[in-house]
Each structure stands twice: as C-alpha cells, then as structure tokens.
Design a protein around this motif. Structure first.
Motif, PDB file in Angstrom:
ATOM      1  N   VAL A 192      48.374  22.246  49.150  1.00 22.11           N
ATOM      2  CA  VAL A 192      48.268  23.441  48.389  1.00 22.11           C
ATOM      3  C   VAL A 192      47.021  24.180  48.874  1.00 22.11           C
ATOM      4  O   VAL A 192      47.161  25.427  48.682  1.00 22.11           O
ATOM      5  CB  VAL A 192      48.035  22.781  46.831  1.00 22.11           C
ATOM      6  N   ASN A 247      51.495  26.405  39.017  1.00 22.66           N
ATOM      7  CA  ASN A 247      50.738  25.107  38.954  1.00 22.66           C
ATOM      8  C   ASN A 247      49.512  25.029  38.828  1.00 22.66           C
ATOM      9  O   ASN A 247      48.732  24.433  38.255  1.00 22.66           O
ATOM     10  CB  ASN A 247      51.518  24.059  40.165  1.00 22.66           C
ATOM     11  N   ASN A 254      55.868  17.788  34.443  1.00 20.96           N
ATOM     12  CA  ASN A 254      54.962  17.338  35.113  1.00 20.96           C
ATOM     13  C   ASN A 254      54.802  18.105  36.766  1.00 20.96           C
ATOM     14  O   ASN A 254      55.528  18.482  37.363  1.00 20.96           O
ATOM     15  CB  ASN A 254      55.492  15.805  35.679  1.00 20.96           C
ATOM     16  N   SER A 255      53.279  18.314  36.980  1.00 27.22           N
ATOM     17  CA  SER A 255      53.094  19.096  38.205  1.00 27.22           C
ATOM     18  C   SER A 255      53.650  18.763  39.394  1.00 27.22           C
ATOM     19  O   SER A 255      53.689  19.632  40.362  1.00 27.22           O
ATOM     20  CB  SER A 255      51.479  19.551  38.186  1.00 27.22           C
ATOM     21  N   ALA A 256      53.514  17.393  39.573  1.00 32.35           N
ATOM     22  CA  ALA A 256      54.206  16.743  40.991  1.00 32.35           C
ATOM     23  C   ALA A 256      55.591  17.247  41.026  1.00 32.35           C
ATOM     24  O   ALA A 256      55.931  17.707  42.216  1.00 32.35           O
ATOM     25  CB  ALA A 256      53.812  15.230  40.812  1.00 32.35           C
ATOM     26  N   GLN A 257      56.205  17.150  40.199  1.00 37.41           N
ATOM     27  CA  GLN A 257      57.738  17.473  40.006  1.00 37.41           C
ATOM     28  C   GLN A 257      58.071  18.895  40.429  1.00 37.41           C
ATOM     29  O   GLN A 257      59.079  19.471  40.666  1.00 37.41           O
ATOM     30  CB  GLN A 257      58.438  17.110  39.017  1.00 37.41           C
ATOM     31  N   CYS A 292      50.020  19.514  32.324  1.00 35.53           N
ATOM     32  CA  CYS A 292      50.411  19.178  33.492  1.00 35.53           C
ATOM     33  C   CYS A 292      50.909  17.685  33.619  1.00 35.53           C
ATOM     34  O   CYS A 292      50.559  16.899  34.568  1.00 35.53           O
ATOM     35  CB  CYS A 292      49.545  19.561  34.748  1.00 35.53           C
ATOM     36  N   GLU A 326      53.562  27.222  43.072  1.00 33.61           N
ATOM     37  CA  GLU A 326      52.191  26.524  43.027  1.00 33.61           C
ATOM     38  C   GLU A 326      51.298  27.370  42.384  1.00 33.61           C
ATOM     39  O   GLU A 326      50.358  27.024  41.812  1.00 33.61           O
ATOM     40  CB  GLU A 326      51.858  26.256  44.591  1.00 33.61           C
ATOM     41  N   VAL A 328      46.721  23.948  35.796  1.00 30.81           N
ATOM     42  CA  VAL A 328      45.834  23.022  36.321  1.00 30.81           C
ATOM     43  C   VAL A 328      44.438  23.628  36.008  1.00 30.81           C
ATOM     44  O   VAL A 328      43.503  22.804  35.309  1.00 30.81           O
ATOM     45  CB  VAL A 328      45.861  22.680  37.679  1.00 30.81           C
TER      46      VAL A 328
END
Lengths: 520, 158
Positions: free
Chosen positions: A163, A308, A282-285, A221, A305, A312
């Motif tokens: 990121v 995302n 979920n932010s990872a997904q 998130c 991102e 965040v």
C-alpha cells in the motif's frame, strides 16, 4: 528466547527454487511454458526470481539448519525467513504453474453461455485467488508448520509495504478525483452501517458492548476495526468471537463472489474498485477481490486501495465515537481520552502512503509522464521514422478522412515522418480503431504509434514488485484464516451482520453502477 | 476418596457439568477443574493487517484479561461450592486444542469420573469448540458423565 529452529525446511525450499530456476533456463522446460502459455509473460521472472530467492534460501537455510543460534536480532529476523520462503514458494508455484494450468483446462471447456468468457475468467480463478485458497487449505488441512509460523505473521508487512509503495503510482488528479468519490461513498456507507447496526442492536436488545464492537467491524474495516474497538467498548470474549467469525465468513465469501459479479456485469476497473472498496466488510479482502478481478494490472487495486485508506482513516473517528457512546449508554464514570484514542488508533502506514505520493510528485523516482506505465516521446532514432513509400501510401488515402482534426494530425505525421504530439497520437489511434484507411495503411499508423509510445521499464518493474508484495501478503493472510475462527460466527451478530453486510454490498453496487463513471 | 475431573470453557453448559459434579462429590473427594482457553483465539486476529503494534498489543492484553476474568469467575464459584461441601479443589486454566488438552489431562492422571457439558441446544449462544464425546468414549476408560443442558441446578443458580 531463541526463535530459530534447526530445521532443513528453508534449505529444501531454497533447493526447490533453484531447481525451478535451473529448469526454466533449459530448453526442456519450453514445451511446458508454451503449453501453459506463460513463456512470454513469466519467462524472465521464472529464471530470475527463483534464482535470487533460491540462493537466499540455500545459504540462510544452511545456517538455520546447522548454525548455533543465540538470542538476538539476527536470530529474530532469521527465524522469519522459512515462513516467508514458504509463502513465496506457494505464490510462485500458483502463479507460474497452477493458475496457468487452470486457465488451460478452463479454455478447453469453452466459453460460458452468452458471457463470452471462460470459467476461470468468470470466477476470477487467477493466481491471487488460487494463492489465497492455497493458504486457507494449507492452514486448515495441514496446519502451518511450527518453523514457518514466525514468517507467516510477516505477511501483513507485505500488504502494508504494498500500500505504501502504491502511493507512488497516483497522479494528483487521480488522487483528487478518487479521494472525493471515496470520501463521499465511504463516509455515507461507514456512518450509515454503523448507525444501522446500532439501531438494529437496540431493537434486538443486544448489549451495548456487542453493538459497539459489531458496528465497528461491520461499518469500518472488519477484523481490524473489531480489534481496535473491542477494548474501548469492553466487549466480552464471546462477543468478539461472534463478530470476528461473522466478518471473516462475509469477507472470504465476498472476495470470491464480488469478482464473479463484476465480470458478469462487465464492470470497469474504476467501478469494481469503488464497489469492492465500499461493499466488502473486511479491508484485507478488498485487496484480494481487486487483484482477483484484475490480476495482471493494478488499476483496480489503485482505486480499491484509495477506498480502503479512506475507510481506515475513519477508524480512529468511529472508535472515538463508539467510546463516547458506550460510556454514555452504560452511564459509566470513565473518561475518554480523545487524544490518546485518535493517536493510538491512527494507522501509521497511511503516512507512508502519503509520503510516497509526495516524493513521486517531485519526480524523484521517474519523470511524471512515466507513471501510467506507458508514455509519449517522439524523440526517436532516424531509422524509426516513416519511409518515403509509407508517407506516399498515407498521402494517397488522405481523401478517405473527413474530420478536420484527423486530417490535420495525418498531414503532420506525413510531413514529419513521425507523430508530433500526444494529442495527435490519440487522434491517430482513433483513425486506426475506426479502420478508416486500408489494412496496409492502418499497419503504418500502428507502427507510427508504437514508435512514439514507450513502456517505462522502471515503472513496469515497480508495478510488478507491488503485485508480488500483495500476492505475498494475501497468500500469507490466507494462511491465517482458519475454519475454527470462521465457525465462531453466530448468534445475533450473524443476523445483524448479515443484514447490514448484504445491504451494504447491494446498495453500493447500485450506486456505483448508476453514479460512478467508467473511467477517472 | 474419588478423583473427579471437569473440563470446561465456562459456558452455561459447562456450569451444568460443574453443578452435577458438585452434587456427585462427597466430602473429602478431589475435584480437578481444567478451564480450557480454546486455541482459535490467536486465529481470530489473523486477518487484521492494518493495526499498529500498540493497538494489537492493547487488544491482546484486553483479551487475556477478559479470558482470565472468565476463568476467575468460574474458579471462585467452584471454590465457594467446594468449601461448603468439604471437597478439595484443584483448578487451572490451559490454552490449547480442547481435545488435546483433555487427552493430556486424562493421560497424566487417573480419574474415577469425568464430567463434561453436553452440546448446547441450537439457538443458544456460546463459543463453538466442543469435545467430541465419540472420541472420549473411544479413548478413555474413566466413567464419563455428559450433563444435559441446562439442568435444574443451573436454573436454580440463575
């Protein structure tokens, strides 16, 4: 504590990687690469990457296996290498062999109905999705070996670094447009879903601590927000387990379902990135779904991102809000330390992202025009200029062109034997796409376009590096998603999370399809 | 003098097993209590990638404290009841896979009777990490009591 274990695992992984590099450099391997259709795309990295990492694995593996380890930084960092190498080995195998084989098999089955797409394209069965699946299978069936656990935990560093580096690839205009859109969408969806969870929880007579932790998880998130909010709202252990279980199931399901829907609806990169960034809990997904939708490019990832990161950035604000809300609801005498909550919960890697963006804007890494990957430059060698015969052929068909701007661009091309500006290049491409001239002349125009369009090698390598970091991070993250954790989904959080999660996914899809442009 | 084992997660079903064990024990008996902290807890944060170290640390400490409080509540409840009945109590909490923890406990010591809670009815809340009675019956020779959920004892206690 001594972290390194005397195991030959790292050495074996190093030897296996060197084996791949050695095979890839021989002719015997070519038929396989041709069969898999990967010779052109991955031919170079198949030789270089396993060679580099294989050598690292070989030498450090010998030391890990046979060396005498003492407590200290070297031992701590060296202990992470076997896990890192295991993730890399899985990611490499999936990217170069398994995913292409799935593609070949899928192509043999033919296109699906009216979709004009193969099954693997439709289902997004590329190396990212298969890599995450491999990670999930590994941890749930075989378990992560003890020697790899330390390194597997490092995968989140891969994602954060990815990121941060991604920050270098945005232009100011992109960041402004995407930022505006994401603040609008994320702002309304985060506040809306937090509010909806709190309202539903009140109606269903759910405890305040449960409502607080669930609203953070579902609204902001996912697991990360749950982890940040749990101590603040004094969640009970069972409430944490329910919330995280629910979010994990939703996140993993969305990661596989979103790309399929995106493909079926022929969504653009911008639309899909905006949808995934808003609708996936979920932010990872979010990163997983973006790369599943577009595995060999980062345009979707860039959009997703930004969404995302915006999400965040809402995290400290929402946690603070929940802390104040919880204290009021419980009529507790505890004081909320606003400054402490905001500073502690602020995700530091976002500063890295902004710093990378600021640095790249100064042109320190590459000239500004290089950042899109391809750039215009007509300062070309004499042998690349159009020849007299080619100029005559184009001149002979000039009467086929009616539009003034196209005529002018073509005249400038004929006069100078090369395309003179970026605007002319766009116009010439328009002539090619519309097939206004004969096939031979179209080829001349394509050649002229190719001569002035260059690929920035530095940026191309940078993009590939970022993709690898995300692949590494996501495979490692897959290795930390257990059925045991997902099994904890249940109770009222599953009902409330299900309602809000579905509403968020459907509503954001409709809004993105109606209001978000195909391109930024 | 009998040796009795209760393995629990501190759930309502496990409280039923505690009550049944206390009912069964006589003065002077030894009650061994294992509070199992299931091994899925670290996995629950596996998917968290964006928090800083201090947030993760704060969460870890909070969760440890919460789980320990749950154990302490169970322990204090049992201790009170055991004192009243003249039963000696040996209690500890163990982190790990439920069946493995149970297996280790049974292999390490011999018990006259083992009490566990039954599967809770659907719709009742609680963590999902059960001991498989099939496995226990296959591997252990001790008398196993699976206590129905929820029994009179719990109703009275509530």
């Amino acid at each position: 504590m001594i972290y390194c274990r005397n195991t030959p695992a790292l050495l074996v992984l190093g030897i296996l990687m060197l084996g791949i590099a050695a095979l890839a450099s021989t002719e015997y391997f070519n038929p396989i690469l041709v069969y898999l259709g990967t010779a052109e795309d991955y031919g170079r990295e198949l030789q270089t990457l396993p060679l580099c990492f294989g050598l690292i694995g070989l030498f450090s593996g010998l030391w890990v296996w046979l060396g005498k380890h003492v407590q200290g930084n070297l031992d701590y960092y060296l202990a992470a290498l076997p896990g890192v190498m295991l993730i890399l080995f899985i990611a490499m195998t999936i990217r170069w062999f398994v995913a292409p084989e799935v593609a070949v098999l899928s192509q043999q089955l033919g296109k699906v109905g009216q979709t004009d797409k193969y099954i693997h394209d439709l289902l997004g069965l590329n190396y990212i999705v298969l890599g995450i699946l491999a990670g999930i299978i590994t941890v749930n069936i075989f378990g992560v070996p003890q020697w790899a656990r330390h390194g597997v935990r490092l995968s989140r560093l891969g994602l954060k670094t990815g990121v941060i580096l991604l920050g270098a690839l945005y232009s100011l205009a992109e960041l402004q447009q995407l930022g505006r859109l994401s603040i609008l969408l994320i702002g309304s969806f985060v506040l809306g879903s937090v509010g909806l969870v709190l309202w539903l929880s009140k109606r269903m007579k759910v405890s305040h601590s449960m409502a607080g932790v669930l609203s953070a998880g579902v609204g902001v998130c996912g697991v990360s927000a749950t982890v940040a909010a749990a101590p603040v709202v004094k969640a009970k252990s069972i409430e944490i387990a329910y919330t995280i279980g629910t979010i994990l199931i939703w996140g993993v399901a969305c990661m596989f379902v979103f790309p399929v829907i995106g493909n079926l609806l022929n969504m653009s990169y911008v639309q899909f990135g905006a949808w995934a960034g808003t609708g996936i809990l979920n932010s990872a997904q979010v990163a997983g779904a973006a790369l599943a939708f577009q595995p060999d490019g980062i345009e979707t990832l860039k959009v997703a991102e930004i969404f995302n990161i915006t999400r965040v950035l809402f995290l400290p604000v929402i946690v603070l809000w929940l802390a104040i809300w919880y204290v009021r609801q419980e009529e507790a005498k505890a004081q909320v330390n606003v400054g402490r909550v905001v500073i502690e919960k602020f995700p530091l890697f976002v500063i890295g992202f902004i710093l990378m963006f600021a640095l790249s804007s100064t042109g320190i890494f590459a000239p500004a025009k290089h950042y899109k990957g391809k750039y215009f430059d007509n300062d070309i060698a004499t042998e690349l200029l159009l020849g007299q015969r080619e100029q005559d052929a184009l001149r002979a068909e000039m009467n086929k062109i009616n539009r003034v701007d196209q005529k002018a661009a073509l005249q400038r091309l004929i006069a100078n034997a090369k395309i003179m500006s970026e605007e002319d290049d766009a116009v010439i491409r328009g002539i090619v796409n519309a097939a206004l001239l004969s096939a031979d002349n179209n080829d001349i125009l394509k050649k002229a376009h190719k001569n002035v369009r260059h690929t920035s090698k530095k940026i191309k390598a940078f993009r590939e590096w970022i993709t690898w970091l995300f692949a590494f991070g996501l495979v490692g993250l897959g290795m930390q998603i257990t059925v045991g954790a997902m099994k904890q989904a249940g109770g009222q959080p599953a009902v409330i999370g299900g309602i809000v999660g579905l509403a968020k996914a459907v509503l954001s899809l409709v809004i993105v399809l109606v209001f978000v442009e195909q391109k930024i | 003098m009998s040796r009795v084992l209760i393995a629990s997660h501190g759930t309502v079903g496990a409280q039923a097993a505690e009550c049944a064990a206390l009912e069964w024990c006589k003065s002077g008996d030894n009650l061994h209590h294992i509070f199992i902290i299931a091994d899925f807890w670290p996995d629950l944060t596996g998917d968290d990638w964006l928090n800083n170290g201090c947030v993760r640390n704060e969460y870890r400490l909070y969760l440890e404290e919460t789980l320990y409080d749950e154990y302490k509540q169970t322990f204090l409840r049992l201790e009170r009841s055991c004192k009243k009945r003249g039963i000696s109590l040996d209690s500890r909490f163990v982190f790990g896979r439920t069946d493995k923890v149970f297996e280790t406990a049974v292999q390490h010591d011999r018990y006259d009777r083992i009490f566990i809670g039954s599967r809770r009815p659907s719709g009742v809340g609680g963590i999902r990490d059960c001991l498989s009675s099939k496995k226990i019956l296959q591997h252990y020779s001790s008398l196993l009591m699976i206590v129905a959920y929820p029994n009179e004892c719990i109703r009275m206690a509530q």
